[in-house]
Write a protein that holds these residues in place. Structure first.
Motif, PDB file in Angstrom:
ATOM      1  N   MET A   1       0.848  -1.192   0.000  1.00  0.00           N
ATOM      2  CA  MET A   1       0.000   0.000   0.000  1.00  0.00           C
ATOM      3  C   MET A   1       0.888   1.247   0.000  1.00  0.00           C
ATOM      4  SD  MET A   1      -3.015   1.026   2.680  1.00  0.00           S
ATOM      5  CE  MET A   1      -3.741  -0.617   2.460  1.00  0.00           C
ATOM      6  N   GLU A   2       0.581   2.220  -0.855  1.00  0.00           N
ATOM      7  CA  GLU A   2       1.377   3.426  -0.991  1.00  0.00           C
ATOM      8  C   GLU A   2       0.602   4.640  -0.474  1.00  0.00           C
ATOM      9  OE1 GLU A   2       2.452   3.881  -5.044  1.00  0.00           O
ATOM     10  OE2 GLU A   2       3.386   1.896  -5.219  1.00  0.00           O
ATOM     11  N   LEU A   3       1.353   5.632   0.009  1.00  0.00           N
ATOM     12  CA  LEU A   3       0.719   6.857   0.480  1.00  0.00           C
ATOM     13  C   LEU A   3      -0.057   7.547  -0.639  1.00  0.00           C
ATOM     14  CD1 LEU A   3       3.436   8.424   2.807  1.00  0.00           C
ATOM     15  CD2 LEU A   3       1.155   7.667   3.462  1.00  0.00           C
ATOM     16  N   ARG A   4       0.475   7.437  -1.860  1.00  0.00           N
ATOM     17  CA  ARG A   4      -0.210   8.050  -2.981  1.00  0.00           C
ATOM     18  C   ARG A   4      -1.619   7.488  -3.137  1.00  0.00           C
ATOM     19  NH1 ARG A   4       2.636   7.448  -8.709  1.00  0.00           N
ATOM     20  NH2 ARG A   4       2.534   5.267  -7.989  1.00  0.00           N
ATOM     21  N   GLN A   5      -1.773   6.188  -2.899  1.00  0.00           N
ATOM     22  CA  GLN A   5      -3.088   5.563  -2.992  1.00  0.00           C
ATOM     23  C   GLN A   5      -4.042   6.143  -1.949  1.00  0.00           C
ATOM     24  OE1 GLN A   5      -1.913   1.482  -2.512  1.00  0.00           O
ATOM     25  NE2 GLN A   5      -1.819   1.106  -4.719  1.00  0.00           N
TER      26      GLN A   5
END
Length: 300
Positions: A1-5
């Motif tokens: 999971m990415e912060l951008r998501q």
């Protein structure tokens, strides 16, 4: 999971529209859709339902939104703390205030503060009484001016900075425009120009009229001080406005203000902050400055 998501997910959830979210994020709509799809695959749940051209959070999406906002809020505060650690006067103050204070008071206090701390940045958020309370509780602003100042609130601490008198405002050619003082019941047969529902000045004016023995007849409603002021000046009715909302605006037709002697109509202006969380250091410095600034103002 990415912060951008997480950023993309929260933005889409707030806008309820993928294209509008993409425009605010300055990225392609396909990029936002792809990141949301990847996030749903990783979580194993559907976060949004299509509703015409808009999208709507599923129950799982609503649950995830609460946590995502906390995560991003904590990250933002962590970044601010690092900046403050390096230099407390290079930080950013997130300041909320009602529209009526943005004409003269907010520019004045910010200007005076920046004379002492020129490198401090401000992020402003205007709103009505309920939204200012909500943004303080959610941590979206650090500190907020508000009127009236709340007396009791479990999650908010409030301090009264000043009490301001409201004046009757009438068109320049009105029969009462030459008077220095009036009783409020002198306006009993006039049409009033009031703020819309949800604005804190509206119930103050309404209750003052009832105390004076009449129910105000509403001719027009508006959402900005300039609108109320302009409509009165153009002869569309009368109103009550605080003095700081009556500073002359370049080129704008202005109403005439008249002091109201009975009943005396006032509003409190206060400062609120979260009761269960310490403010960033730079906001603490600004808070102390404001208390001293208004103390001197009251004593002068």
């Amino acid at each position: 999971m990415e912060l951008r998501q997480l950023y993309y997910f929260v933005k889409v959830a707030k806008k309820e529209h993928v294209t509008q979210a993409a425009e605010e994020l300055h990225v392609a709509q396909s990029a936002v859709s792809r990141q949301i799809h990847q996030l749903e695959e990783e979580l194993g749940v559907q976060l949004f339902l299509q509703k015409g051209r808009n999208v709507q959070l599923t129950p799982a999406g609503q649950l995830f939104l609460k946590r995502a906002e906390v995560i991003l809020g904590d990250l933002e505060r962590a970044v601010l703390e690092i900046h403050e650690f390096m230099d407390p006067y290079l930080g950013e103050i997130r300041l909320g205030f009602p529209h009526s204070l943005g004409i003269q008071l907010i520019p004045q206090v910010v200007s005076e503060f920046r004379k002492l701390h020129p490198n401090v940045k401000f992020k402003f958020k205007q709103g009505m009484y309920p939204s200012l309370i909500r943004e303080i509780v959610k941590g979206e602003v650090d500190i907020a001016f508000i009127s009236p100042c709340p007396q009791q609130h479990e999650q908010v601490i409030g301090e009264v900075l000043l009490t301001e008198e409201l004046y009757a405002v009438v068109p320049p050619n009105h029969i009462l425009a030459r008077e220095s003082t009036i009783r409020l019941d002198a306006l009993a047969n006039e049409k009033f120009v009031l703020f819309s529902e949800g604005y804190s000045l509206r119930p103050i004016v309404w209750e003052a009229c009832l105390e004076a023995g009449f129910t105000p007849e509403i001719g027009f409603e508006g959402e900005e001080t300039e609108t109320i002021r302009g409509l009165v000046a153009a002869g569309m009715g009368v109103s009550l406005l605080p003095e700081m909302a009556l500073y002359p605006a370049g080129g704008q037709l202005m109403p005439v203000k008249v002091k109201v002697t009975s009943p005396r109509v006032t509003r409190t202006i206060g400062l609120i902050r979260r009761s269960n969380q310490k403010m960033p250091l730079v906001a603490q410095v600004f808070h102390k400055f404001l208390l001293e600034f208004f103390k001197k103002r009251r004593e002068s």
